[in-house]
Scaffold this motif. Sequence first.
Motif, PDB file in Angstrom:
ATOM      1  N   LEU A   1      -1.038   4.275   7.903  1.00 15.36           N
ATOM      2  CA  LEU A   1      -0.871   4.022   6.472  1.00 15.36           C
ATOM      3  C   LEU A   1      -1.730   4.972   5.648  1.00 15.36           C
ATOM      4  O   LEU A   1      -1.268   5.511   4.634  1.00 15.36           O
ATOM      5  CB  LEU A   1      -1.272   2.575   6.183  1.00 15.36           C
ATOM      6  N   GLY A   2      -2.972   5.193   6.095  1.00 14.69           N
ATOM      7  CA  GLY A   2      -3.879   6.113   5.404  1.00 14.69           C
ATOM      8  C   GLY A   2      -3.316   7.524   5.386  1.00 14.69           C
ATOM      9  O   GLY A   2      -3.300   8.188   4.350  1.00 14.69           O
ATOM     10  N   ARG A   3      -2.804   7.958   6.556  1.00  8.58           N
ATOM     11  CA  ARG A   3      -2.210   9.284   6.670  1.00  8.58           C
ATOM     12  C   ARG A   3      -0.969   9.377   5.788  1.00  8.58           C
ATOM     13  O   ARG A   3      -0.763  10.338   5.078  1.00  8.58           O
ATOM     14  CB  ARG A   3      -1.838   9.526   8.127  1.00  8.58           C
ATOM     15  N   GLY A   4      -0.174   8.284   5.844  1.00  7.01           N
ATOM     16  CA  GLY A   4       1.055   8.210   5.042  1.00  7.01           C
ATOM     17  C   GLY A   4       0.760   8.266   3.556  1.00  7.01           C
ATOM     18  O   GLY A   4       1.460   8.931   2.793  1.00  7.01           O
TER      19      GLY A   4
ATOM     20  N   ILE B   1       0.824  -1.211   0.000  1.00  6.24           N
ATOM     21  CA  ILE B   1       0.000   0.000   0.000  1.00  6.24           C
ATOM     22  C   ILE B   1       0.860   1.263   0.000  1.00  6.24           C
ATOM     23  O   ILE B   1       0.637   2.184  -0.769  1.00  6.24           O
ATOM     24  CB  ILE B   1      -0.996  -0.006   1.186  1.00  6.24           C
ATOM     25  N   SER B   2       1.874   1.267   0.894  1.00  7.18           N
ATOM     26  CA  SER B   2       2.638   2.518   1.066  1.00  7.18           C
ATOM     27  C   SER B   2       3.881   2.599   0.184  1.00  7.18           C
ATOM     28  O   SER B   2       4.381   3.683  -0.085  1.00  7.18           O
ATOM     29  CB  SER B   2       3.048   2.665   2.529  1.00  7.18           C
ATOM     30  N   GLY B   3       4.411   1.448  -0.224  1.00  5.53           N
ATOM     31  CA  GLY B   3       5.651   1.431  -0.999  1.00  5.53           C
ATOM     32  C   GLY B   3       6.871   1.654  -0.115  1.00  5.53           C
ATOM     33  O   GLY B   3       7.987   1.753  -0.592  1.00  5.53           O
ATOM     34  N   GLU B   4       6.619   1.697   1.203  1.00 10.31           N
ATOM     35  CA  GLU B   4       7.697   1.931   2.169  1.00 10.31           C
ATOM     36  C   GLU B   4       8.006   0.621   2.895  1.00 10.31           C
ATOM     37  O   GLU B   4       7.083  -0.098   3.280  1.00 10.31           O
ATOM     38  CB  GLU B   4       7.181   2.987   3.169  1.00 10.31           C
ATOM     39  N   ARG B   5       9.312   0.293   3.069  1.00  7.81           N
ATOM     40  CA  ARG B   5       9.680  -0.969   3.733  1.00  7.81           C
ATOM     41  C   ARG B   5       9.502  -0.830   5.245  1.00  7.81           C
ATOM     42  O   ARG B   5      10.172  -0.012   5.873  1.00  7.81           O
ATOM     43  CB  ARG B   5      11.132  -1.320   3.435  1.00  7.81           C
ATOM     44  N   PRO B   6       8.570  -1.629   5.819  1.00 12.98           N
ATOM     45  CA  PRO B   6       8.381  -1.534   7.268  1.00 12.98           C
ATOM     46  C   PRO B   6       9.432  -2.336   8.035  1.00 12.98           C
ATOM     47  O   PRO B   6      10.232  -3.059   7.434  1.00 12.98           O
ATOM     48  CB  PRO B   6       6.999  -2.131   7.468  1.00 12.98           C
ATOM     49  N   LEU B   7       9.368  -2.208   9.375  1.00 12.12           N
ATOM     50  CA  LEU B   7      10.335  -2.882  10.251  1.00 12.12           C
ATOM     51  C   LEU B   7      10.228  -4.413  10.150  1.00 12.12           C
ATOM     52  O   LEU B   7      11.202  -5.126  10.351  1.00 12.12           O
ATOM     53  CB  LEU B   7      10.048  -2.439  11.696  1.00 12.12           C
ATOM     54  N   SER B   8       9.024  -4.885   9.816  1.00  9.52           N
ATOM     55  CA  SER B   8       8.789  -6.334   9.798  1.00  9.52           C
ATOM     56  C   SER B   8       9.019  -6.955   8.424  1.00  9.52           C
ATOM     57  O   SER B   8       8.790  -8.153   8.251  1.00  9.52           O
ATOM     58  CB  SER B   8       7.353  -6.604  10.231  1.00  9.52           C
ATOM     59  N   SER B   9       9.484  -6.164   7.479  1.00  9.05           N
ATOM     60  CA  SER B   9       9.684  -6.686   6.124  1.00  9.05           C
ATOM     61  C   SER B   9      10.736  -7.787   6.124  1.00  9.05           C
ATOM     62  O   SER B   9      11.818  -7.622   6.700  1.00  9.05           O
ATOM     63  CB  SER B   9      10.118  -5.533   5.219  1.00  9.05           C
ATOM     64  N   GLY B  10      10.426  -8.912   5.484  1.00  8.36           N
ATOM     65  CA  GLY B  10      11.379 -10.020   5.372  1.00  8.36           C
ATOM     66  C   GLY B  10      11.317 -11.022   6.513  1.00  8.36           C
ATOM     67  O   GLY B  10      12.183 -11.886   6.618  1.00  8.36           O
TER      68      GLY B  10
ATOM     69  N   CYS C   1      -8.535  -9.010  24.650  1.00  4.49           N
ATOM     70  CA  CYS C   1      -7.464  -9.320  23.677  1.00  4.49           C
ATOM     71  C   CYS C   1      -7.873  -8.903  22.264  1.00  4.49           C
ATOM     72  O   CYS C   1      -7.058  -8.340  21.520  1.00  4.49           O
ATOM     73  CB  CYS C   1      -7.139 -10.813  23.702  1.00  4.49           C
ATOM     74  N   SER C   2      -9.130  -9.183  21.900  1.00  5.60           N
ATOM     75  CA  SER C   2      -9.603  -8.831  20.548  1.00  5.60           C
ATOM     76  C   SER C   2      -9.587  -7.321  20.346  1.00  5.60           C
ATOM     77  O   SER C   2      -9.167  -6.834  19.283  1.00  5.60           O
ATOM     78  CB  SER C   2     -11.018  -9.353  20.319  1.00  5.60           C
ATOM     79  N   ILE C   3     -10.036  -6.578  21.369  1.00  7.90           N
ATOM     80  CA  ILE C   3     -10.057  -5.104  21.260  1.00  7.90           C
ATOM     81  C   ILE C   3      -8.631  -4.576  21.128  1.00  7.90           C
ATOM     82  O   ILE C   3      -8.343  -3.709  20.293  1.00  7.90           O
ATOM     83  CB  ILE C   3     -10.803  -4.475  22.466  1.00  7.90           C
ATOM     84  N   LEU C   4      -7.715  -5.141  21.933  1.00 11.67           N
ATOM     85  CA  LEU C   4      -6.308  -4.707  21.900  1.00 11.67           C
ATOM     86  C   LEU C   4      -5.684  -4.971  20.514  1.00 11.67           C
ATOM     87  O   LEU C   4      -5.034  -4.094  19.937  1.00 11.67           O
ATOM     88  CB  LEU C   4      -5.534  -5.463  22.986  1.00 11.67           C
ATOM     89  N   GLY C   5      -5.929  -6.181  19.997  1.00 10.03           N
ATOM     90  CA  GLY C   5      -5.395  -6.549  18.677  1.00 10.03           C
ATOM     91  C   GLY C   5      -5.952  -5.657  17.585  1.00 10.03           C
ATOM     92  O   GLY C   5      -5.216  -5.180  16.710  1.00 10.03           O
ATOM     93  N   THR C   6      -7.274  -5.386  17.657  1.00  8.79           N
ATOM     94  CA  THR C   6      -7.914  -4.504  16.666  1.00  8.79           C
ATOM     95  C   THR C   6      -7.350  -3.091  16.759  1.00  8.79           C
ATOM     96  O   THR C   6      -7.132  -2.439  15.725  1.00  8.79           O
ATOM     97  CB  THR C   6      -9.447  -4.467  16.885  1.00  8.79           C
ATOM     98  N   ALA C   7      -7.106  -2.635  17.991  1.00 12.93           N
ATOM     99  CA  ALA C   7      -6.572  -1.275  18.183  1.00 12.93           C
ATOM    100  C   ALA C   7      -5.189  -1.147  17.535  1.00 12.93           C
ATOM    101  O   ALA C   7      -4.919  -0.170  16.829  1.00 12.93           O
ATOM    102  CB  ALA C   7      -6.486  -0.957  19.669  1.00 12.93           C
ATOM    103  N   PHE C   8      -4.332  -2.156  17.735  1.00 13.69           N
ATOM    104  CA  PHE C   8      -2.996  -2.133  17.113  1.00 13.69           C
ATOM    105  C   PHE C   8      -3.116  -2.105  15.586  1.00 13.69           C
ATOM    106  O   PHE C   8      -2.446  -1.334  14.909  1.00 13.69           O
ATOM    107  CB  PHE C   8      -2.162  -3.341  17.540  1.00 13.69           C
ATOM    108  N   ALA C   9      -3.994  -2.993  15.069  1.00  9.03           N
ATOM    109  CA  ALA C   9      -4.177  -3.086  13.611  1.00  9.03           C
ATOM    110  C   ALA C   9      -4.718  -1.780  13.045  1.00  9.03           C
ATOM    111  O   ALA C   9      -4.263  -1.309  11.995  1.00  9.03           O
ATOM    112  CB  ALA C   9      -5.114  -4.239  13.280  1.00  9.03           C
ATOM    113  N   MET C  10      -5.670  -1.176  13.771  1.00  8.93           N
ATOM    114  CA  MET C  10      -6.263   0.084  13.308  1.00  8.93           C
ATOM    115  C   MET C  10      -5.231   1.205  13.324  1.00  8.93           C
ATOM    116  O   MET C  10      -5.243   2.084  12.466  1.00  8.93           O
ATOM    117  CB  MET C  10      -7.470   0.452  14.159  1.00  8.93           C
ATOM    118  N   PHE C  11      -4.334   1.129  14.305  1.00  8.03           N
ATOM    119  CA  PHE C  11      -3.276   2.151  14.387  1.00  8.03           C
ATOM    120  C   PHE C  11      -2.439   2.134  13.100  1.00  8.03           C
ATOM    121  O   PHE C  11      -2.190   3.174  12.490  1.00  8.03           O
ATOM    122  CB  PHE C  11      -2.371   1.888  15.598  1.00  8.03           C
TER     123      PHE C  11
END
Lengths: 137, 150
Positions: free
Chosen positions: B85-88, A47-56, B70-80
């Motif tokens: 990524l959206g902002r980026g 999506i970003s084209g940027e290599r993240p820390l977890s790449s590889g 645990c599910s809420i915590l995992g979702t929060a990390f993923a949403m972060f």
Amino acid sequence: MRNRIYRESYIKINLIFGVIILLIFIYSGIFSTEKQNHPIPSFYLEISGERPLSSGLSGSFSEIIRGNFNNAKNYNIYGMRIFIFFAAQLFFRIVFSFIYHYKILFHRLVILSDCTISSLFFITCFWPFILNILNHI
Amino acid sequence: MTEQKISDGQGLGIAGLVLGILAIPLGIIPCTFFIALIFGVVGIVLSSIALSQASRHKAAKGLIIAALVCSILGTAFAMFWGLTLGRGAKVFEKVMKKEFREEFGKEFEDAFDSFSEEMEDVLEELEEDLDDEADTLEKNLEEANEESDL
């Protein structure tokens, strides 16, 4: 009755996690870095084209499974940490299930120690990734 | 019957806990945030159903609450990661647009300028050629007229 349910649940959960970790190792064994045939893409990279820390990480796991520890570092510097976490979790699942089943310790004590040890181990192994999140905030 | 009541929601609770626990490391790892998001959301749904079943039948809730957390915590990390990524992506788009304008805009402008200069030169040459041709035609006509007069 409730105790029996919890006992069954704990063993079931340990069994499920044990199988999942084994599947991760099998996945790393089947797919190799030579053929570059890992089927799960890096969504972040795509999506970003940027290599993240977890790449590889997948490549690193495949190299560790094959005993090429130096190559594993080249794919991802934190690959070894994460692999150790999963390997240790597999060991913990077996040991804690054994302790729980044979009532070597009180059930509550087993669950509490499992949660504490696993959480601390998780924070230690995933620390660079946690720091990465904190840096992005 | 009593056993059934006490164990109500436990199966869904176990499924929710497994998905929730899996969502936490997958959510922390940026590459797999999308899988974590799916696991986390499914975990929340399963845990919520399990919690409502357990509440209705006054069954044990400890495992189900752990699954929900645990599910809420995992979702929060993923949403972060999703939000980052959206902002980026927006920043990336803006930077790319700006760079495109700066880099290619200049190139296009230069190319257009040189093209128009070349076209002007060609037109001038054509005009000169046409004038020459007209002059020779006029001369030829005059010569022909003179010859006919004689």
